[in-house]
Design an enzyme around this catalytic site. Structure first.
Site, PDB file in Angstrom:
ATOM      1  N   LYS A 236       0.833  -1.214   0.000  1.00  0.00           N
ATOM      2  CA  LYS A 236       0.000   0.000   0.000  1.00  0.00           C
ATOM      3  C   LYS A 236       0.867   1.263   0.000  1.00  0.00           C
ATOM      4  CE  LYS A 236      -3.606  -2.502  -0.089  1.00  0.00           C
ATOM      5  NZ  LYS A 236      -4.592  -2.990   0.841  1.00  0.00           N
TER       6      LYS A 236
HETATM    7  C1  LIG Z   1      -5.496  -3.944   1.372  1.00  0.00           C
HETATM    8  C2  LIG Z   1      -6.957  -3.799   1.401  1.00  0.00           C
HETATM    9  C3  LIG Z   1      -7.731  -4.188   2.497  1.00  0.00           C
HETATM   10  C4  LIG Z   1      -7.171  -4.930   3.664  1.00  0.00           C
HETATM   11  O1  LIG Z   1      -6.067  -4.355   4.248  1.00  0.00           O
HETATM   12  P1  LIG Z   1      -4.937  -5.278   4.918  1.00  0.00           P
HETATM   13  O2  LIG Z   1      -4.100  -4.297   5.628  1.00  0.00           O
HETATM   14  O3  LIG Z   1      -4.227  -5.987   3.820  1.00  0.00           O
HETATM   15  O4  LIG Z   1      -5.623  -6.204   5.842  1.00  0.00           O
HETATM   16  C5  LIG Z   1      -9.079  -3.942   2.457  1.00  0.00           C
HETATM   17  N1  LIG Z   1      -9.653  -3.357   1.396  1.00  0.00           N
HETATM   18  C6  LIG Z   1      -8.954  -2.988   0.325  1.00  0.00           C
HETATM   19  C7  LIG Z   1      -9.653  -2.338  -0.816  1.00  0.00           C
HETATM   20  C8  LIG Z   1      -7.585  -3.213   0.281  1.00  0.00           C
HETATM   21  O5  LIG Z   1      -6.912  -2.873  -0.806  1.00  0.00           O
END
Ligand SMILES: *Cc1c(COP(=O)(O)O)cnc(C)c1O
Length: 461
Positions: A236
């Protein structure tokens, strides 16, 4: 004679340098290293031409700066205080400030940010939650984890977001919330969504996991609905390994979220403080101090990186939109900044002489441009069926609601099916590069278009 020796020596040198390059190639797997000598730059790499770019040039992810970032992590390590304490609190303050949010609570990851937020908004068994099918699986898993029922609302393929015009038709007496996802880091149409939520008295939980600092009318996404959820997972835009956050302007709600993520203990309780007993049932999904230290270091760079991603995305999008069959994302009119966790466009193979999307991706990769086909459909996944067969779901829902075939019929999303077949993504780190990087991407696409007929015969896809 002299001539012959010279030429033999030249041949030897050439061969040994090729052997050297072979070693580099094995280590870096960079196909464009082949592009030495007199290969044509206008011929696609798959047809023996020079690749558009060297894959080793892309900005790698995650980024960290040893002088600043390592110091912060070492400070935590040497303090011996590793479990949630003051560095986490500092990160929460900084995160809220970056978004212009009243407050934030950080937790172990984005998935749990969603689970905790939904739970503390009292979205549970028997409730329906409206959600787009074009999202990461975690969005749907979070709904199911709380015993609620995901109801899929088809997407607008131009924006890749939930289509607000299709929301109202999906509202039933069981509908409790809308869960718009700012997918790919592009804002969903929140003005429209909030108006529908108000009219029907629904809660709004924004999944902004991919959209930190994205804005609508200069307001950050995640701060518009009742709660906003973020992810700091390694891929991310703020990578700390694992991590997540909830933001809200409702203090009582965030106090309850704090308790829920910390075994039900009162807000402000932490390790070393006298235990005053749990206020509620809870779980334990706390962030650690070193994760927060990395987060603070990453946050210092986020704004500048976001500006670069926006500039490069606008530049690249304008350039490749000229190629027939390439349809870049559209942003809603009131979007003042996107996060561009991904750069998406739709690929129309009919404009590429029928070259399949897989073939197109193969060609781009050979040109040294990393790319992917993105999400597959979510509204027909077997894990949903399995959940419906669980003991809890069978106790909560009437039988008709759990018939999976009927559920699939009710949750058809034809636009999303097509989008999943046509989408192409570049990851956000590519957008942190130079204009020359963007030109290389455009050139790879243009070459592929100009030679589609010939490429069709050599690709595997
Ligand atoms: C990455 C993501 C999540 C979950 O986040 P994590 O930190 O990986 O648990 C939820 N929704 C979306 C759209 C994501 O891209």
């Amino acid at each position: 004679m002299k001539n012959r020796i010279t030429s033999t020596r030249r041949t030897f040198l050439k061969q040994s340098s090729i052997a050297g390059i072979g070693t580099v190639l094995a280590l870096n797997a960079a196909p464009s290293v082949f592009a030495i000598g007199s290969k044509s730059a206008s011929t696609p790499a798959l047809l023996g031409g020079q690749a558009a770019w060297d894959t080793s040039r892309w900005i790698k992810w995650p980024i960290w700066i040893p002088e600043t970032d390592e110091k912060r992590v070492l400070e935590v390590l040497r303090s011996g205080v590793w479990s949630r304490a003051s560095v986490v609190a500092e990160f929460e303050k900084a995160w809220a400030q970056a978004l212009g949010a009243k407050r934030s609570l950080v937790v172990s990851n984005g998935t749990n940010a969603l689970i905790v937020a939904l739970d503390q908004l009292n979205i549970r068994g028997g409730d329906e939650v409206l959600v787009p099918p074009y999202t990461f699986v975690a969005t749907v898993q979070a709904i199911l984890a709380n015993g609620a029922m995901p109801v899929f609302v088809d997407v607008d393929p131009q924006t890749f977001q939930i289509d607000p015009n299709k929301i109202e038709a999906k509202i039933t007496p069981r509908t409790k919330a809308i869960l718009p996802v700012h997918i790919l880091g592009l804002p969903a149409d929140m003005d429209h969504i909030m108006a529908i939520a108000k009219k029907h008295n629904l809660l709004v939980v924004e999944d902004a996991c991919q959209a930190p600092l994205a804005e609508i009318n200069h307001k950050k996404v995640g701060t518009i609905g009742d709660a906003g959820c973020f992810s700091f997972q390694n891929s991310k835009n703020i990578p700390i390994g694992e991590g997540g956050a909830i933001v809200s302007s409702d203090d009582a709600f965030l106090d309850r979220c704090f308790s829920y993520q910390n075994l039900g203990l009162p807000y402000g309780s932490f390790v070393g403080k006298p235990n005053t007993g749990s206020l509620m049932q809870g779980t334990k999904v706390r962030l650690t101090e070193y994760q927060a230290a990395i987060g603070l270091a990453q946050l210092a760079r986020l704004q500048a990186q976001t500006v670069t991603r926006n500039e490069n995305a606008a530049y690249l999008s304008a350039k490749i939109a000229k190629v027939p069959g390439i349809l870049p994302y559209k942003l809603y009119d009131n979007v003042t900044q996107a996060a561009f966790h991904l750069f998406p466009f739709r690929y129309k193979s009919e404009e590429f002489k029928g070259l399949s999307r897989a073939g197109f991706l193969e060609s781009l990769r050979a040109e040294g441009v990393p790319c992917s086909s993105g999400y597959t459909t979510l509204n027909d996944q077997p894990f949903i069926k399995e959940t419906f067969e669980s003991k809890n779901y069978k106790k909560i829902y009437p039988k008709e609601m759990l018939n999976y075939k009927d559920y699939m019929d009710r949750n058809q999303c034809p636009q999303n099916n097509q989008l999943c077949n046509e989408a192409v993504w570049f990851t956000q780190n590519l957008l942190l590069g130079s204009k020359a990087d963007m030109d290389a991407i455009a050139s790879a696409i243009e070459k592929t278009h100009a030679n589609a007929e010939r490429l069709k015969k050599v690709v595997k896809g």
